[in-house]
Design an enzyme around this catalytic site. Structure first.
Site, PDB file in Angstrom:
ATOM      1  N   ASP A  23       5.661 -98.116 -12.824  1.00 50.16           N
ATOM      2  CA  ASP A  23       6.890 -97.608 -13.444  1.00 50.16           C
ATOM      3  C   ASP A  23       6.652 -96.180 -13.926  1.00 50.16           C
ATOM      4  OD1 ASP A  23       9.287 -97.286 -14.819  1.00 50.16           O
ATOM      5  OD2 ASP A  23       8.584 -98.383 -16.586  1.00 50.16           O
ATOM      6  N   ASN A  25       9.442 -94.343 -15.542  1.00 49.60           N
ATOM      7  CA  ASN A  25      10.449 -93.915 -16.519  1.00 49.60           C
ATOM      8  C   ASN A  25      10.592 -94.844 -17.716  1.00 49.60           C
ATOM      9  OD1 ASN A  25      11.733 -96.090 -15.405  1.00 49.60           O
ATOM     10  ND2 ASN A  25      13.398 -94.916 -14.443  1.00 49.60           N
ATOM     11  N   ASP A  27      11.419 -98.062 -17.934  1.00 50.51           N
ATOM     12  CA  ASP A  27      12.402 -99.144 -17.950  1.00 50.51           C
ATOM     13  C   ASP A  27      11.780-100.498 -17.601  1.00 50.51           C
ATOM     14  OD1 ASP A  27      11.979 -98.959 -15.225  1.00 50.51           O
ATOM     15  OD2 ASP A  27      14.076 -98.610 -14.684  1.00 50.51           O
ATOM     16  N   ASP A  31       8.921 -98.037  -9.583  1.00 49.44           N
ATOM     17  CA  ASP A  31       9.865 -97.161  -8.886  1.00 49.44           C
ATOM     18  C   ASP A  31       9.126 -96.243  -7.923  1.00 49.44           C
ATOM     19  OD1 ASP A  31       8.829 -95.079 -10.603  1.00 49.44           O
ATOM     20  OD2 ASP A  31      10.214 -95.777 -12.155  1.00 49.44           O
ATOM     21  N   ASP A 100      10.440-102.674   4.858  1.00 44.32           N
ATOM     22  CA  ASP A 100      10.960-104.025   5.042  1.00 44.32           C
ATOM     23  C   ASP A 100      12.394-103.897   5.543  1.00 44.32           C
ATOM     24  OD1 ASP A 100      10.724-106.869   4.784  1.00 44.32           O
ATOM     25  OD2 ASP A 100       9.521-106.538   2.985  1.00 44.32           O
ATOM     26  N   ASP A 200      12.132-109.255   8.201  1.00 39.32           N
ATOM     27  CA  ASP A 200      12.192-110.456   7.375  1.00 39.32           C
ATOM     28  C   ASP A 200      12.846-111.610   8.147  1.00 39.32           C
ATOM     29  OD1 ASP A 200      11.904-111.531   4.564  1.00 39.32           O
ATOM     30  OD2 ASP A 200      14.058-111.806   4.812  1.00 39.32           O
ATOM     31  N   GLU A 267       8.228-111.431  10.560  1.00 44.43           N
ATOM     32  CA  GLU A 267       7.979-112.660   9.813  1.00 44.43           C
ATOM     33  C   GLU A 267       8.657-113.786  10.586  1.00 44.43           C
ATOM     34  OE1 GLU A 267       8.625-114.609   5.373  1.00 44.43           O
ATOM     35  OE2 GLU A 267      10.209-113.385   6.271  1.00 44.43           O
ATOM     36  N   HIS A 328       4.267-111.512  -1.033  1.00 48.51           N
ATOM     37  CA  HIS A 328       5.177-111.675  -2.169  1.00 48.51           C
ATOM     38  C   HIS A 328       5.795-113.069  -2.254  1.00 48.51           C
ATOM     39  CE1 HIS A 328       7.547-110.611   1.331  1.00 48.51           C
ATOM     40  NE2 HIS A 328       8.591-111.147   0.748  1.00 48.51           N
ATOM     41  N   ASP A 329       5.496-113.943  -1.298  1.00 47.14           N
ATOM     42  CA  ASP A 329       6.037-115.306  -1.293  1.00 47.14           C
ATOM     43  C   ASP A 329       4.961-116.379  -1.439  1.00 47.14           C
ATOM     44  OD1 ASP A 329       8.696-114.488  -0.876  1.00 47.14           O
ATOM     45  OD2 ASP A 329       8.436-114.441   1.305  1.00 47.14           O
TER      46      ASP A 329
END
Length: 539
Positions: A23, A25, A27, A31, A100, A200, A267, A328-329
């Protein structure tokens, strides 16, 4: 003769999940400027190609995999100018960019779908798969998350189809306008200089145009070698259709005109024959597909030996296998090893030294641990669907329904929130030690980060690893896996001990140690391999 093999067959890939990387900024969400700030770290690791999970405009219900605008950057992550700068800076560092691309479905907030559902006569109606039902869905198709794929729309009294989550309606590729539009999306990004796409759930692109019911199956849970039978159904008519195999060739042909020689990695799921169908009989389909057997490894030499044998027999050159330990899965692989760094180093050496493309998920290089977030409070939509299922039961059944736990923020240093953000992180960092971070490991010669760096650089520096053939060596020791890589006059011998005790082998070779770990040593004749150690000898 120089090495003229296509670049994508030789590369190594590093996946960044933008929400959790860096990150800039405050939040609490990663990013593009944050990624830009960390490019030198990625380059020093030795990464050649970076794959970015989606950062397009999205409601974020599936954290970017529900796209509402394919050609704009979600404000959470920055601007198009940030993206263009990121692409330039990656190329300046001699690395490549893979985006992706979710071609199968959009968000239900996408303007196309909002138009499509507005009336049965809208010009965009046929952009998606709509079907009249009676008092029940049009057929028995089950989605990939175990529910009916049909979603009733009260406004038009019809059902739309989604092969994943209900807010991700599937595009209708039997409509030529959809295909033309999505090829235009690929063109948009290729003209900005990206070097390829990760596609994907590409095996879901086409569905049976007669909408026939899927046959019954006795299987409820999918298994590593059978993803197409689950929830008591064989997904014969909504996954892996012949039209999807043909479409792979169309996409490959379409992108081949670009000067950067971009590539596609899909995938997909199914048998080895299904995977080869996506690659094309003449290797003219998708360039690569994800092969997930390594994610479901059994920690013993025999498992890895058989995997090598199978890939060499089923995917010989010009096909190129892929070796993946997580994404990520999936549950982080270090969790399956009980946090044992010795064993992790062995797996990584196998992953990088085998003939194929290694794919690393952010944080694996530091042994980023699996989170402990309960399903009940999960942000992951799949966790929300299963919020009352306890974590211990999902582990017992071998299923994974809270992907938040593999998406925790990256650990950079021992400052607040591990250097990920100055604000409140979107997912908790959870407890960590200084030695768990990049800063804590990069100067430690025995760390996992340093081991990954060595592996990345070995691939970059040795053509024999990048493009060489592979032959498995016979050994009388069942806990030892040994194989040889060959290219022209170059040879590398790899020895890996998966056992709990030291093994000493007579190895009469003329060469030198390229790299050893875990205390492995060789005096020119006798090889000493302590438990969970490995060595690479060059000749």
């Amino acid at each position: 003769m120089e090495n003229k093999m296509e670049w994508w067959k030789q590369t190594s890939i590093y996946q960044i999940y933008p929400w959790s990387f860096q990150d800039s900024n405050g939040d609490g969400i990663g990013d593009l400027k944050g990624i830009l700030r960390r490019l030198d770290e990625i380059q020093s690791l030795g990464v050649e190609t970076i794959w970015f999970s989606p950062f397009y405009v999205s409601p974020g219900e599936d954290f970017g995999y529900d796209i509402a605008d394919y050609t704009n950057i979600d404000p959470r992550f920055g601007t198009m100018a940030d993206c263009e700068q990121l692409i330039r800076e990656i190329h300046k560092r001699k690395m490549r960019v893979v985006l992706d691309m979710v071609m199968n479905h959009t968000s239900d907030k996408h303007p196309w779908f909002l138009e499509s559902k507005s009336s049965t006569s809208n010009p965009k109606r046929d952009f998606y798969i709509w079907k009249k039902g009676t008092k029940k869905p049009p057929n028995n198709w089950i989605s990939m998350v175990g529910k009916s794929g049909w979603n009733y729309d009260k406004g038009t009294d019809e059902y739309y189809y989604s092969n994943f989550l209900s807010f991700q309606p599937d595009l209708n590729y039997r409509n030529p306008k959809v295909k033309k539009t999505m090829f235009g999306v690929l063109d948009f990004w290729l003209k900005k200089g990206v070097d390829g796409f990760r596609l994907d759930i590409f095996n879901s692109i086409y569905k049976d145009d007669s909408f026939r019911d899927n046959p019954f199956s006795l299987r409820f849970f999918p298994t590593p070698d059978n993803h197409d039978e689950a929830f008591f159904q064989k997904k014969q008519y909504n996954l892996n259709l012949p039209e999807s195999f043909s479409f792979a060739k169309e996409v490959r042909k379409h992108i081949s005109k670009y000067k950067q020689k971009p590539f596609l990695i899909g995938e997909v799921s199914g048998s080895d024959q299904v995977l080869k169908s996506f690659l094309g009989e003449k290797s003219d389909g998708l360039n690569l597909v994800f092969q997930f057997e390594l994610i479901h490894f059994s920690y013993n030499a025999d498992f890895f030996r058989k995997l090598l044998q199978k890939n060499e027999e089923v995917f010989p050159s010009p096909f190129t296998p892929t070796y993946v330990l997580g994404n990520h899965d999936q549950r982080r692989y270090i969790d399956r090893l009980g946090g044992d760094i010795r064993k992790a180093k062995l797996l990584v050496c196998f992953q990088f030294m085998a003939r194929g493309v290694p794919i690393v998920y952010y944080g694996e290089e530091i042994g980023r641990k699996e989170g402990k977030l309960s399903n009940f409070f999960g942000k992951d939509p799949i966790a929300k669907m299963n919020r009352f299922v306890p974590l211990f039961l999902t582990k017992l059944l071998g299923i994974y329904i809270n992907r938040d736990n593999c998406r925790l923020p990256m650990l950079w240093d021992d400052s607040k929130n591990a250097g990920f953000t100055n604000g409140k992180p979107w997912l908790p960092v959870e407890s960590f030690q200084s030695g768990d971070t990049v800063f804590g490991q990069k100067n430690d010669p025995n760390s996992l980060w340093k081991h990954y760096q060595t592996m990345f650089h070995l691939r970059k520096n040795f053509d024999v690893v990048r493009v060489g053939s592979l032959e498995i060596n016979r050994t009388d020791e069942p806990t030892i896996l040994s194989f040889e890589r060959r290219f022209k006059k170059q040879r590398l011998q790899v020895f890996l001990n998966f056992g709990e005790s030291q093994k000493d082998l007579n190895v009469d070779l003329k060469g030198k140690i390229i790299y050893g770990f875990g205390g492995a040593d060789w005096d020119g004749k006798k090889l000493h391999l302590p438990a969970h150690s490995g060595i690479i000898i060059g000749m």
